[in-house]
Design an enzyme around this catalytic site. Structure first.
Site, PDB file in Angstrom:
ATOM      1  N   LYS A 118      -9.977 -30.098  47.198  1.00 36.98           N
ATOM      2  CA  LYS A 118      -9.290 -28.734  47.367  1.00 36.98           C
ATOM      3  C   LYS A 118      -9.192 -28.305  45.992  1.00 36.98           C
ATOM      4  CE  LYS A 118      -7.470 -28.569  52.064  1.00 36.98           C
ATOM      5  NZ  LYS A 118      -6.335 -28.555  52.753  1.00 36.98           N
ATOM      6  N   LYS A 200     -19.381 -32.485  58.348  1.00 37.06           N
ATOM      7  CA  LYS A 200     -18.633 -32.327  59.577  1.00 37.06           C
ATOM      8  C   LYS A 200     -18.571 -30.850  59.946  1.00 37.06           C
ATOM      9  CE  LYS A 200     -13.604 -33.003  60.448  1.00 37.06           C
ATOM     10  NZ  LYS A 200     -12.555 -33.333  59.940  1.00 37.06           N
ATOM     11  N   LYS A 203     -13.584 -25.845  60.558  1.00 40.86           N
ATOM     12  CA  LYS A 203     -13.059 -24.468  60.793  1.00 40.86           C
ATOM     13  C   LYS A 203     -12.902 -23.540  59.462  1.00 40.86           C
ATOM     14  CE  LYS A 203      -8.457 -26.373  60.870  1.00 40.86           C
ATOM     15  NZ  LYS A 203      -7.163 -26.763  61.392  1.00 40.86           N
TER      16      LYS A 203
END
Ligand code: TRP
Length: 335
Positions: A118, A200, A203
């Site tokens: 992140k 993966k 969202k």
């Protein structure tokens, strides 16, 4: 007396961030299985405080939080049997996080893969909350004396650091926290991105790479038509060499509750177009009743708010018991 009556019921705790759309991957990997912990006390937390570690549009965060609560209920979680609530409605989460910060090392937090990822993705906003994220998550889990934490594989490291913190704390002060175990659903249920099937389904990626639980049938058909496959034209389950086709087969076999062999056999002689059509039909059949229930729940805003308020009170009562014990153990003056 095989079934000891005084045996403590297991506590299951899980959280989802109300950021982005809830995807078919979240549904298959997490939500769909939540209803199976019938014999446990289950808490499902909307981790709104965690989402603030990345910049949010306030009005959207608010809307998505209500929407996620409604999705939980629409997917079959009974809000009277399960505690479905917002993290920010229970102050004990932030309070315990402060205490546990003082028992967590910079070194162990800087080794977290998600922090490293992140920080790269949001290089302009590497804030202290992002670094501290696992401590808040540990607090979520430990407040409720949790036994089992259903999570995706990407969160396993966070459950491990939670265990480390709890063991360290218990080592100093006695048995304050239950040591939780991660519960990771079978690898077969891992749903991949439609456009890059080695990644993966997420969202936080662009719209066309995932199917959202609330997608309309025409969107589901369109996205699946565009899903990446390969050029050899054979329907075969082979995740390594045929990740796109294998991902579609996984979705189909999971939703139809069929073995992979039966799923592949049912498509013998057909092409990718037919495979995609079959997946679209199965996805639409699964999601339509959920969407119908969702629409009814979200239309009753007052009912939804009352449910969240009631459940936050139930959670706060349990959390307070642990927090009080922690305050006492570390030496905070009690009145
Ligand atoms: N970090 C989790 C995720 O992004 C969400 C979460 C917050 C969570 N608190 C939790 C998951 C406690 C399990 C337990 O997926």
């Amino acid at each position: 007396m095989e079934n000891a009556v005084n045996e403590k019921r297991k506590v299951v705790f899980s959280g989802i961030q109300p950021s982005g759309n809830i995807t078919l991957g979240n549904y298959i990997g997490a939500l769909r299985n939540f209803t199976s912990f019938d014999d446990a006390d289950c808490l499902y937390c909307l981790a709104d405080l965690h989402t603030l570690t990345v910049r949010q549009v306030p009005a959207e965060l608010r809307k998505r939080t209500a929407s996620l609560a409604a999705i939980y209920v629409a997917c079959g979680l009974d809000p009277d049997k399960n505690i479905i609530y917002c993290q920010s409605h229970v102050p004990a989460h932030a309070e315990l996080a402060w205490i546990l910060n003082c028992y967590t090392y910079m070194g162990e937090l800087s080794r977290m893969t998600q922090f490293k990822d992140k920080s790269q993705k949001h290089a302009d906003n590497i804030n202290a909350g992002l670094f501290d994220y696992p401590v808040l998550m540990a607090s979520d889990i430990l407040l409720y004396q949790t036994d089992l934490v259903p999570v995706g594989g990407d969160q396993k490291q966070h459950v491990e650091i939670c265990r480390d913190i709890a063991q360290r704390f218990n080592g100093l002060y006695g048995d304050v926290f239950t040591i939780p175990e991660p519960y990771i659903p079978k690898a077969t249920a891992k749903i991949m991105s439609l456009s890059e099937p080695t990644k993966k389904m997420s969202k936080s990626d662009p719209e066309d790479t995932f199917i959202a639980v609330l997608d309309k049938p025409e969107d589901i058909r369109r996205k699946l038509k565009r899903a990446v496959t390969d050029s050899d034209g054979e329907i075969r389950y082979d995740p390594e060499n045929k990740p796109g086709v294998s991902n579609l087969l996984t979705i189909l076999s999971v939703l139809k509750k069929e073995s992979m062999e039966d799923t592949v056999a049912s498509l013998s002689g057909l092409g990718y177009g037919a495979l995609k059509e079959a997946v679209a039909e199965a996805v639409i059949a699964e999601l339509s009743p959920i969407q119908e229930r969702y629409n009814a729940i979200i239309a009753d805003k007052d009912g939804l708010s009352a449910m969240l308020k009631r459940n936050a009170e139930r959670a706060a009562y349990l959390a307070q018991k642990t927090l009080r014990k922690v305050y006492k153990k570390v030496g905070l003056y009690q009145v």
